[in-house]
Design a protein around this motif. Structure first.
Motif, PDB file in Angstrom:
ATOM      1  N   ALA A   5       0.760  -1.094   0.037  1.00 48.37           N
ATOM      2  CA  ALA A   5      -0.137   0.054   0.061  1.00 48.37           C
ATOM      3  C   ALA A   5       0.985   1.213  -0.087  1.00 48.37           C
ATOM      4  O   ALA A   5       0.555   2.142  -0.479  1.00 48.37           O
ATOM      5  CB  ALA A   5      -1.010  -0.199   1.317  1.00 48.37           C
ATOM      6  N   LEU A   6       1.943   1.229   0.694  1.00 52.40           N
ATOM      7  CA  LEU A   6       2.765   2.242   0.719  1.00 52.40           C
ATOM      8  C   LEU A   6       3.474   2.426  -0.754  1.00 52.40           C
ATOM      9  O   LEU A   6       3.776   3.914  -1.088  1.00 52.40           O
ATOM     10  CB  LEU A   6       3.897   2.010   1.747  1.00 52.40           C
ATOM     11  CG  LEU A   6       4.848   3.111   1.924  1.00 52.40           C
ATOM     12  CD1 LEU A   6       4.345   4.416   2.500  1.00 52.40           C
ATOM     13  CD2 LEU A   6       6.043   3.002   3.091  1.00 52.40           C
ATOM     14  N   SER A   7       3.853   1.620  -1.174  1.00 52.62           N
ATOM     15  CA  SER A   7       4.319   1.783  -2.729  1.00 52.62           C
ATOM     16  C   SER A   7       3.492   2.158  -3.694  1.00 52.62           C
ATOM     17  O   SER A   7       3.744   2.789  -4.650  1.00 52.62           O
ATOM     18  CB  SER A   7       5.059   0.345  -3.178  1.00 52.62           C
ATOM     19  OG  SER A   7       4.223  -0.646  -3.258  1.00 52.62           O
ATOM     20  N   GLY A   8       2.302   1.776  -3.261  1.00 53.45           N
ATOM     21  CA  GLY A   8       1.055   2.327  -4.324  1.00 53.45           C
ATOM     22  C   GLY A   8       0.779   3.667  -3.957  1.00 53.45           C
ATOM     23  O   GLY A   8       0.584   4.459  -4.846  1.00 53.45           O
ATOM     24  N   THR A   9       0.966   4.455  -2.698  1.00 50.81           N
ATOM     25  CA  THR A   9       0.479   5.635  -2.426  1.00 50.81           C
ATOM     26  C   THR A   9       1.915   6.389  -3.092  1.00 50.81           C
ATOM     27  O   THR A   9       1.535   7.551  -3.876  1.00 50.81           O
ATOM     28  CB  THR A   9       0.550   5.622  -1.027  1.00 50.81           C
ATOM     29  OG1 THR A   9      -0.475   4.805  -0.580  1.00 50.81           O
ATOM     30  CG2 THR A   9       0.402   7.506  -0.668  1.00 50.81           C
ATOM     31  N   ILE A  10       2.988   6.011  -3.018  1.00 49.96           N
ATOM     32  CA  ILE A  10       4.250   6.629  -3.592  1.00 49.96           C
ATOM     33  C   ILE A  10       4.290   6.739  -5.011  1.00 49.96           C
ATOM     34  O   ILE A  10       4.229   7.655  -5.664  1.00 49.96           O
ATOM     35  CB  ILE A  10       5.454   6.149  -2.922  1.00 49.96           C
ATOM     36  CG1 ILE A  10       5.483   6.369  -1.695  1.00 49.96           C
ATOM     37  CG2 ILE A  10       6.753   6.680  -3.657  1.00 49.96           C
ATOM     38  CD1 ILE A  10       6.613   5.724  -0.933  1.00 49.96           C
ATOM     39  N   THR A  11       3.717   5.776  -5.702  1.00 52.54           N
ATOM     40  CA  THR A  11       3.526   5.670  -7.020  1.00 52.54           C
ATOM     41  C   THR A  11       2.301   6.454  -7.702  1.00 52.54           C
ATOM     42  O   THR A  11       2.531   7.127  -8.631  1.00 52.54           O
ATOM     43  CB  THR A  11       3.516   4.090  -7.560  1.00 52.54           C
ATOM     44  OG1 THR A  11       4.624   3.280  -7.125  1.00 52.54           O
ATOM     45  CG2 THR A  11       3.367   3.958  -9.074  1.00 52.54           C
ATOM     46  N   GLY A  12       1.274   6.337  -6.842  1.00 50.69           N
ATOM     47  CA  GLY A  12       0.130   7.278  -7.224  1.00 50.69           C
ATOM     48  C   GLY A  12       0.301   8.769  -7.334  1.00 50.69           C
ATOM     49  O   GLY A  12      -0.299   9.479  -7.983  1.00 50.69           O
ATOM     50  N   ILE A  29      -6.014   9.109  -7.718  1.00 51.03           N
ATOM     51  CA  ILE A  29      -4.990   8.125  -8.519  1.00 51.03           C
ATOM     52  C   ILE A  29      -4.182   7.593  -7.421  1.00 51.03           C
ATOM     53  O   ILE A  29      -3.905   6.282  -7.410  1.00 51.03           O
ATOM     54  CB  ILE A  29      -3.998   8.767  -9.482  1.00 51.03           C
ATOM     55  CG1 ILE A  29      -4.819   9.741 -10.517  1.00 51.03           C
ATOM     56  CG2 ILE A  29      -3.174   7.952  -9.995  1.00 51.03           C
ATOM     57  CD1 ILE A  29      -4.190  10.333 -11.464  1.00 51.03           C
ATOM     58  N   ALA A  30      -3.715   8.230  -6.395  1.00 50.83           N
ATOM     59  CA  ALA A  30      -2.778   7.662  -5.326  1.00 50.83           C
ATOM     60  C   ALA A  30      -3.689   6.536  -4.441  1.00 50.83           C
ATOM     61  O   ALA A  30      -3.075   5.563  -4.095  1.00 50.83           O
ATOM     62  CB  ALA A  30      -2.303   8.789  -4.291  1.00 50.83           C
ATOM     63  N   PHE A  31      -4.998   6.985  -4.220  1.00 49.36           N
ATOM     64  CA  PHE A  31      -5.819   6.017  -3.494  1.00 49.36           C
ATOM     65  C   PHE A  31      -6.015   4.728  -4.170  1.00 49.36           C
ATOM     66  O   PHE A  31      -5.987   3.711  -3.828  1.00 49.36           O
ATOM     67  CB  PHE A  31      -7.165   6.798  -3.225  1.00 49.36           C
ATOM     68  CG  PHE A  31      -8.284   5.779  -2.584  1.00 49.36           C
ATOM     69  CD1 PHE A  31      -8.045   5.592  -1.080  1.00 49.36           C
ATOM     70  CD2 PHE A  31      -9.230   5.467  -3.201  1.00 49.36           C
ATOM     71  CE1 PHE A  31      -8.988   4.528  -0.542  1.00 49.36           C
ATOM     72  CE2 PHE A  31     -10.223   4.350  -2.703  1.00 49.36           C
ATOM     73  CZ  PHE A  31     -10.330   4.060  -1.415  1.00 49.36           C
ATOM     74  N   GLU A  32      -6.394   4.729  -5.387  1.00 51.76           N
ATOM     75  CA  GLU A  32      -6.689   4.047  -6.140  1.00 51.76           C
ATOM     76  C   GLU A  32      -5.287   2.936  -6.266  1.00 51.76           C
ATOM     77  O   GLU A  32      -5.416   1.713  -6.140  1.00 51.76           O
ATOM     78  CB  GLU A  32      -7.194   4.231  -7.709  1.00 51.76           C
ATOM     79  CG  GLU A  32      -8.371   4.786  -7.806  1.00 51.76           C
ATOM     80  CD  GLU A  32      -9.718   4.055  -7.243  1.00 51.76           C
ATOM     81  OE1 GLU A  32      -9.632   2.723  -7.331  1.00 51.76           O
ATOM     82  OE2 GLU A  32     -10.479   4.488  -6.877  1.00 51.76           O
ATOM     83  N   GLY A  86      -1.569  -2.588  -2.449  1.00 54.65           N
ATOM     84  CA  GLY A  86      -1.528  -3.461  -1.379  1.00 54.65           C
ATOM     85  C   GLY A  86      -2.557  -4.998  -1.538  1.00 54.65           C
ATOM     86  O   GLY A  86      -2.076  -5.564  -1.020  1.00 54.65           O
ATOM     87  N   ALA A  87      -3.588  -4.770  -2.403  1.00 57.43           N
ATOM     88  CA  ALA A  87      -4.337  -6.342  -2.641  1.00 57.43           C
ATOM     89  C   ALA A  87      -3.066  -7.235  -3.398  1.00 57.43           C
ATOM     90  O   ALA A  87      -3.108  -8.367  -2.924  1.00 57.43           O
ATOM     91  CB  ALA A  87      -5.265  -5.819  -3.536  1.00 57.43           C
ATOM     92  N   ILE A  88      -2.519  -6.746  -4.219  1.00 55.57           N
ATOM     93  CA  ILE A  88      -1.628  -7.500  -4.874  1.00 55.57           C
ATOM     94  C   ILE A  88      -0.628  -7.996  -4.095  1.00 55.57           C
ATOM     95  O   ILE A  88      -0.240  -9.277  -4.029  1.00 55.57           O
ATOM     96  CB  ILE A  88      -0.899  -6.884  -6.326  1.00 55.57           C
ATOM     97  CG1 ILE A  88      -1.954  -6.374  -7.358  1.00 55.57           C
ATOM     98  CG2 ILE A  88       0.150  -7.572  -6.659  1.00 55.57           C
ATOM     99  CD1 ILE A  88      -1.656  -5.753  -8.555  1.00 55.57           C
ATOM    100  N   ALA A  89       0.104  -7.071  -3.189  1.00 58.03           N
ATOM    101  CA  ALA A  89       1.158  -7.594  -2.340  1.00 58.03           C
ATOM    102  C   ALA A  89       0.836  -8.304  -1.165  1.00 58.03           C
ATOM    103  O   ALA A  89       1.257  -9.492  -0.850  1.00 58.03           O
ATOM    104  CB  ALA A  89       1.668  -6.194  -1.696  1.00 58.03           C
ATOM    105  N   THR A  90      -0.608  -8.182  -0.769  1.00 55.32           N
ATOM    106  CA  THR A  90      -1.209  -9.217   0.107  1.00 55.32           C
ATOM    107  C   THR A  90      -1.418 -10.570  -0.461  1.00 55.32           C
ATOM    108  O   THR A  90      -0.962 -11.626   0.075  1.00 55.32           O
ATOM    109  CB  THR A  90      -2.644  -8.683   0.586  1.00 55.32           C
ATOM    110  OG1 THR A  90      -2.374  -7.410   1.131  1.00 55.32           O
ATOM    111  CG2 THR A  90      -3.237  -9.689   1.324  1.00 55.32           C
ATOM    112  N   PHE A  91      -1.920 -10.674  -1.730  1.00 54.46           N
ATOM    113  CA  PHE A  91      -1.984 -11.916  -2.446  1.00 54.46           C
ATOM    114  C   PHE A  91      -0.713 -12.581  -2.773  1.00 54.46           C
ATOM    115  O   PHE A  91      -0.389 -13.646  -2.255  1.00 54.46           O
ATOM    116  CB  PHE A  91      -2.649 -11.832  -3.906  1.00 54.46           C
ATOM    117  CG  PHE A  91      -2.770 -12.919  -4.564  1.00 54.46           C
ATOM    118  CD1 PHE A  91      -3.756 -13.971  -4.111  1.00 54.46           C
ATOM    119  CD2 PHE A  91      -2.261 -13.290  -5.803  1.00 54.46           C
ATOM    120  CE1 PHE A  91      -3.663 -15.178  -4.879  1.00 54.46           C
ATOM    121  CE2 PHE A  91      -2.415 -14.538  -6.364  1.00 54.46           C
ATOM    122  CZ  PHE A  91      -3.143 -15.519  -5.887  1.00 54.46           C
ATOM    123  N   LEU A  92       0.480 -11.821  -3.159  1.00 51.94           N
ATOM    124  CA  LEU A  92       1.599 -12.313  -3.374  1.00 51.94           C
ATOM    125  C   LEU A  92       2.369 -12.801  -1.855  1.00 51.94           C
ATOM    126  O   LEU A  92       2.996 -13.831  -1.910  1.00 51.94           O
ATOM    127  CB  LEU A  92       2.651 -11.425  -4.144  1.00 51.94           C
ATOM    128  CG  LEU A  92       2.183 -11.002  -5.271  1.00 51.94           C
ATOM    129  CD1 LEU A  92       3.060 -10.095  -5.964  1.00 51.94           C
ATOM    130  CD2 LEU A  92       2.088 -12.350  -6.142  1.00 51.94           C
TER     131      LEU A  92
END
Length: 167
Positions: A81-88, A118-121, A127-133
């Motif tokens: 989720a943190l990497s998603g926020t930074i990327t967003g 965009i950051a939220f999405e 976060g979901a992809i990292a949780t699954f992996l």
């Protein structure tokens, strides 16, 4: 350690797939008493092996026997989720700085409020992809010999002691 503990330990070492009811029949105690004695043996260090309990209903006392450890999956979720926020935030900011629109109407080129969506999405997605992996990594493939059929335990309580021996 009294004779009941010795009988219980001997039975569990001979056949670690006995149900709590069968253990109680052999030892001469109730199933609850067997669970208390197993917890006492575990706490004293006599049983240092992994114990698994299969039950048709949730028994809160079993959680104390098994000493359930918290999952490490939350770290995968957090860093994803943190990497998603930074990327967003980084992608849109990079995009508007690299290819700026000359017609902004007096608004700043880097405007944070539209980038929040965009950051939220991407936070949710990463976060979901990292949780699954993380789930796939932490769960590891089970040994086929340790998979138990639901028909094997049915409505009985099943206590499994794993000695770590691969046979």
């Amino acid at each position: 350690m009294d004779e009941f503990d010795a009988k219980l330990l001997n039975l569990v070492q001979q056949n670690n797939r006995l149900t709590a009811e069968k253990l109680s029949e052999h030892v001469g105690l109730s199933a609850a008493a067997c669970q208390k004695r197993l917890k006492k043996l575990r706490d004293s260090g006599v049983i240092a092996k992994d114990i698994s309990v299969l039950s048709p209903i949730h028994v809160h006392e079993v959680d104390e026997i098994l000493e359930v450890r918290p999952s490490k999956l939350k770290f995968f979720t957090f860093f994803g989720a943190l990497s998603g926020t930074i990327t967003g935030f980084a992608f849109p900011i990079y995009t508007v700085l690299r290819w700026p629109l000359l017609i902004t109407g007096g608004k700043p080129i880097v405007s944070i409020p539209p980038f929040i969506i965009i950051a939220f999405e991407l936070t949710i997605l990463f976060g979901a992809i990292a949780t699954f992996l993380g789930f796939l990594i932490l769960s590891r493939s089970p040994s086929l010999k340790k998979i138990i059929s639901p028909k094997e335990c049915g409505n009985n309580f099943l206590i499994i002691v794993d000695d770590g021996d691969p046979k």
